[in-house]
Scaffold this motif. Structure first.
Motif, mmCIF file in Angstrom:
data_model
loop_
_atom_site.group_PDB
_atom_site.id
_atom_site.type_symbol
_atom_site.label_atom_id
_atom_site.label_comp_id
_atom_site.label_asym_id
_atom_site.label_seq_id
_atom_site.Cartn_x
_atom_site.Cartn_y
_atom_site.Cartn_z
ATOM 1 N N ARG A 1 103.423 111.407 -6.700
ATOM 2 C CA ARG A 1 104.145 110.440 -7.532
ATOM 3 C C ARG A 1 105.396 109.913 -6.862
ATOM 4 O O ARG A 1 105.707 108.735 -6.960
ATOM 5 N N ASP A 2 106.132 110.811 -6.214
ATOM 6 C CA ASP A 2 107.397 110.329 -5.661
ATOM 7 C C ASP A 2 107.291 109.952 -4.186
ATOM 8 O O ASP A 2 108.293 109.793 -3.511
ATOM 9 N N ALA A 3 106.048 109.792 -3.702
ATOM 10 C CA ALA A 3 105.911 109.283 -2.339
ATOM 11 C C ALA A 3 106.282 107.802 -2.337
ATOM 12 O O ALA A 3 106.026 107.086 -3.301
ATOM 13 N N GLU A 4 106.894 107.377 -1.220
ATOM 14 C CA GLU A 4 107.189 105.952 -1.094
ATOM 15 C C GLU A 4 105.884 105.222 -0.808
ATOM 16 O O GLU A 4 105.072 105.688 -0.007
ATOM 17 N N ARG A 5 105.666 104.092 -1.469
ATOM 18 C CA ARG A 5 104.410 103.361 -1.260
ATOM 19 C C ARG A 5 104.692 102.005 -0.638
ATOM 20 O O ARG A 5 105.495 101.249 -1.149
ATOM 21 N N ILE A 6 104.033 101.758 0.471
ATOM 22 C CA ILE A 6 104.262 100.485 1.151
ATOM 23 C C ILE A 6 102.944 99.731 1.257
ATOM 24 O O ILE A 6 101.979 100.232 1.856
ATOM 25 N N ALA A 7 102.893 98.546 0.656
ATOM 26 C CA ALA A 7 101.698 97.706 0.773
ATOM 27 C C ALA A 7 101.815 96.949 2.083
ATOM 28 O O ALA A 7 102.766 96.205 2.288
ATOM 29 N N VAL A 8 100.871 97.201 2.987
ATOM 30 C CA VAL A 8 100.972 96.486 4.259
ATOM 31 C C VAL A 8 99.979 95.333 4.312
ATOM 32 O O VAL A 8 99.822 94.692 5.334
ATOM 33 N N GLY A 9 99.341 95.059 3.197
ATOM 34 C CA GLY A 9 98.574 93.829 3.026
ATOM 35 C C GLY A 9 97.358 93.706 3.909
ATOM 36 O O GLY A 9 96.546 94.614 3.940
ATOM 37 N N LYS A 10 97.290 92.636 4.661
ATOM 38 C CA LYS A 10 96.131 92.340 5.502
ATOM 39 C C LYS A 10 94.892 92.062 4.662
ATOM 40 O O LYS A 10 93.914 92.790 4.680
ATOM 41 N N ARG A 11 94.936 91.052 3.864
ATOM 42 C CA ARG A 11 93.746 90.550 3.213
ATOM 43 C C ARG A 11 93.567 89.180 3.800
ATOM 44 O O ARG A 11 94.535 88.461 4.020
ATOM 45 N N LYS A 12 92.335 88.820 4.037
ATOM 46 C CA LYS A 12 92.069 87.527 4.648
ATOM 47 C C LYS A 12 92.980 86.434 4.092
ATOM 48 O O LYS A 12 93.062 86.223 2.882
ATOM 49 N N ARG B 1 90.034 116.015 1.094
ATOM 50 C CA ARG B 1 91.069 116.109 2.125
ATOM 51 C C ARG B 1 92.013 114.908 2.039
ATOM 52 O O ARG B 1 93.224 115.045 2.159
ATOM 53 N N ALA B 2 91.413 113.733 1.807
ATOM 54 C CA ALA B 2 92.245 112.531 1.685
ATOM 55 C C ALA B 2 93.228 112.713 0.537
ATOM 56 O O ALA B 2 94.414 112.418 0.657
ATOM 57 N N GLN B 3 92.732 113.238 -0.557
ATOM 58 C CA GLN B 3 93.631 113.385 -1.692
ATOM 59 C C GLN B 3 94.733 114.406 -1.414
ATOM 60 O O GLN B 3 95.889 114.212 -1.747
ATOM 61 N N ARG B 4 94.336 115.487 -0.756
ATOM 62 C CA ARG B 4 95.339 116.508 -0.423
ATOM 63 C C ARG B 4 96.434 115.902 0.457
ATOM 64 O O ARG B 4 97.623 116.113 0.235
ATOM 65 N N MET B 5 96.007 115.105 1.454
ATOM 66 C CA MET B 5 96.996 114.477 2.337
ATOM 67 C C MET B 5 97.912 113.547 1.544
ATOM 68 O O MET B 5 99.108 113.482 1.787
ATOM 69 N N MET B 6 97.319 112.836 0.583
ATOM 70 C CA MET B 6 98.130 111.903 -0.206
ATOM 71 C C MET B 6 99.108 112.638 -1.103
ATOM 72 O O MET B 6 100.181 112.135 -1.419
ATOM 73 N N MET B 7 98.708 113.847 -1.513
ATOM 74 C CA MET B 7 99.607 114.632 -2.355
ATOM 75 C C MET B 7 100.757 115.218 -1.537
ATOM 76 O O MET B 7 101.786 115.583 -2.093
ATOM 77 N N ASP B 8 100.557 115.320 -0.228
ATOM 78 C CA ASP B 8 101.605 115.890 0.628
ATOM 79 C C ASP B 8 102.477 114.829 1.273
ATOM 80 O O ASP B 8 103.409 115.145 1.997
ATOM 81 N N ALA B 9 102.123 113.562 1.054
ATOM 82 C CA ALA B 9 102.766 112.503 1.831
ATOM 83 C C ALA B 9 104.176 112.190 1.340
ATOM 84 O O ALA B 9 104.473 112.288 0.156
ATOM 85 N N ASP B 10 105.037 111.812 2.306
ATOM 86 C CA ASP B 10 106.335 111.227 1.943
ATOM 87 C C ASP B 10 106.153 109.721 1.745
ATOM 88 O O ASP B 10 106.834 109.108 0.937
ATOM 89 N N VAL B 11 105.266 109.159 2.554
ATOM 90 C CA VAL B 11 105.055 107.710 2.523
ATOM 91 C C VAL B 11 103.557 107.424 2.538
ATOM 92 O O VAL B 11 102.807 108.064 3.283
ATOM 93 N N ILE B 12 103.119 106.471 1.712
ATOM 94 C CA ILE B 12 101.726 106.018 1.756
ATOM 95 C C ILE B 12 101.749 104.523 2.073
ATOM 96 O O ILE B 12 102.296 103.729 1.302
ATOM 97 N N ALA B 13 101.205 104.165 3.231
ATOM 98 C CA ALA B 13 101.139 102.748 3.619
ATOM 99 C C ALA B 13 99.694 102.315 3.475
ATOM 100 O O ALA B 13 98.818 102.845 4.151
ATOM 101 N N TYR B 14 99.436 101.395 2.576
ATOM 102 C CA TYR B 14 98.047 101.086 2.248
ATOM 103 C C TYR B 14 97.700 99.612 2.409
ATOM 104 O O TYR B 14 98.555 98.733 2.292
ATOM 105 N N ASP B 15 96.424 99.392 2.678
ATOM 106 C CA ASP B 15 95.905 98.032 2.847
ATOM 107 C C ASP B 15 95.612 97.389 1.501
ATOM 108 O O ASP B 15 95.425 98.067 0.494
ATOM 109 N N ALA B 16 95.493 96.066 1.532
ATOM 110 C CA ALA B 16 95.250 95.313 0.296
ATOM 111 C C ALA B 16 93.915 95.683 -0.346
ATOM 112 O O ALA B 16 93.762 95.625 -1.556
ATOM 113 N N LEU B 17 92.951 96.096 0.468
ATOM 114 C CA LEU B 17 91.634 96.392 -0.098
ATOM 115 C C LEU B 17 91.592 97.721 -0.858
ATOM 116 O O LEU B 17 90.626 98.011 -1.543
#
Ligand code: SAH
Length: 484
Positions: free
Chosen positions: A268-279, A241-257
């Motif tokens: 592939r053409d989803a916008e990717r935003i690193a929102v960081g948050k690593r100690k 399900r996670a993968q399906r959602m990622m395949m449908d996403a316009d934007v993926i905002a992800y943590d550093a981990l």
């Protein structure tokens, strides 16, 4: 096409046969083969044979064709749009072919190219999608080989997808402007979410995805945020399900981990935003992240907020959900494999163990810094298995406070760095060894600590002793001491 490319002597076309009469003359295997081929269409089949073989009779009964048990007569061709001469007898096939040509009906005579106006292809049928393979009679076996290859390549659901497309065609023409935009719509229809849902047989889901795609194209879509668990890091621990959602996403905002390889599983053409948050290196504050999600939602985007492990375990999902609720943006949560489970799996460690431990605690250990022992301390003492997130920098406190409170210094401890990943490291020891974790500089990945009597049931064959490091330090200090 270059000047030297050989030209086709037989040009493929798709002929309308719905409800039309197609006549096959012959009662043996050749006639039956043509009947099976034409039986894939909605033509009305008329089979003429003085002595049809039982197989053919059975096929006719099962498939509802018309069987005329008579010797061939020219009037059998009355009203036909195609004729097949499949008697196995050359003179008779020739007579049928001549009669058909006299009536201007295209004719095919099995294995007699000179009597043929057209050839039948090897067919990959995903009606309404059809792939016809022809060799102008030169290599029927080649055609069959190619057919089998293509058949393997194409999902059986393609036909259903094409039918779904048909049912959307009118609305798409009304809503999506002609040209590039419409092409992009169909591209996404046939390779995006509707196609994927159809692939796994979810027809209503495919229809829903197509409706949504249409709404998005017409600019009236509402944004949506999915808080998605990425799991502990291994790509194949991502849920479907996670993968399906990622395949449908316009934007993926992800943590550093979340490893790059997992993020790369999204569209592939989803916008990717690193929102960081690593100690130690917050690239965005939690408030900024909340604001980002809300504004993307307002902009009508489909957002995947990708968090390591499970989004609801030490993921600050509570704050994000509240911000989305307050802004009236729809959201959902997709669970993931939390680090404690991945670490336990790496250690073959039973988190609950019959007769030993029947409860488990997820904690950070950071709350042990205060004056009073938190509730979970008492749970640990009464036998719960304790999983400590973000616990490396408080390892010494955790150990000393738990020992002070009455937990035996000999209680088993398992530590996994980079659980689930190929570069993982496993350590085992006792609560008394735990403080050494804080001073290790060789651990740079995320670390999970599991404490409790159930840990004794783990597999220590692939783990290093946690204490070695400490003993070495002690020995080193001794040597220094003697030298001084
Ligand atoms: N939501 C996450 C936890 C985020 S807090 C989850 O459910 O797993 C971050 C902490 O999780 C890290 O400090 C570490 O303790 C733990 N962690 C995350 N991934 C890990 C991994 N691959 N191996 C070990 N610990 C991990």
């Amino acid at each position: 096409m270059t000047k030297d490319t050989p030209r086709l002597n037989a040009f493929p076309v798709f002929m309308r046969v719905e409800g039309e009469a197609v006549v096959i003359i012959g009662g043996g295997e050749e006639a039956a083969a043509k009947a099976r081929l034409l039986g894939q269409s909605s033509a009305r089949l008329r089979i003429v044979a003085a002595a049809p073989e039982p197989d053919l009779v059975a096929w006719v009964e099962a498939n509802g064709a018309e069987l005329v048990v008579e010797a061939f007569r020219p009037d059998h061709l009355e009203g036909a749009v195609l004729v097949f001469a499949a008697t196995g007898d050359e003179a008779q096939d020739r007579a049928i072919s001549e009669e058909a040509r006299r009536r201007n009906i295209p004719v095919n005579a099995v294995d007699r190219p000179e009597l043929c106006d057209f050839f039948t292809p090897a067919l990959v049928n995903r009606a309404p999608l059809a792939i016809a393979i022809g060799t102008e009679g030169a290599g029927p076996v080649l055609a069959q080989i190619v057919r089998a290859r293509i058949d393997r390549l194409l999902s059986p659901s393609l036909g259903a997808l094409a039918r779904l497309a048909n049912s959307f065609r009118d609305s798409v023409e009304k809503v999506v402007p002609k040209g590039g935009e419409r092409r992009r719509f169909w591209n996404e229809f046939f390779s995006g979410a509707p196609a994927r849902a159809m692939e796994i047989g979810h027809i209503s889901e495919a229809r829903r995805a197509a409706t949504e795609l249409l709404a998005r194209r017409s600019g009236s879509a509402a944004g949506h945020v999915a808080l998605v668990g990425a799991g502990p890091g291994a790509e194949d621990l991502l849920t479907l399900r996670a993968q399906r959602m990622m395949m449908d996403a316009d934007v993926i905002a992800y943590d550093a981990l979340v490893p790059e390889a997992v993020v790369a599983m999204g569209r592939r053409d989803a916008e990717r935003i690193a929102v960081g948050k690593r100690k130690g290196c917050h690239s965005k504050s939690q408030d900024e992240i909340n604001d980002l999600l809300v504004s993307l939602g307002h902009a009508g985007k489909r957002v995947v907020r990708l968090k390591s492990g499970d989004p609801l375990v030490f993921g600050r999902a509570g704050e994000e959900m509240q911000a989305l609720r307050e802004a009236g943006i729809s959201y959902e949560v997709v669970p993931g494999v939390t680090a404690a489970f991945a670490a336990a799996a790496d250690f073959e460690l039973p988190l609950t163990l019959r007769g030993v431990s029947s409860s488990m605690v997820f904690t950070t250990g950071h709350d042990l810094k205060g004056g009073t022992l938190p509730d979970w301390g008492k749970l640990a003492i009464s036998g719960a298995t304790v999983a400590i997130y973000m616990g490396r920098s408080v390892a010494a406190d955790v150990a000393s406070r738990l020992i002070e409170a009455g937990l035996s210094p000999d209680t088993a401890v398992a530590v996994v760095e980079n659980a689930s990943l190929s570069g993982r490291r496993r350590f085992h020891g006792t609560l008394a060894d735990l403080p050494s974790l804080e001073t290790r500089t060789d651990l740079t990945g995320p670390v999970m600590t599991i404490i409790g009597d159930a840990v004794a049931g783990a597999n220590f064959e692939r783990s290093e002793p946690l204490a070695t490091h400490m003993q070495e330090r002690a020995r080193f200090a001794d040597v220094e001491g003697t030298a001084a």
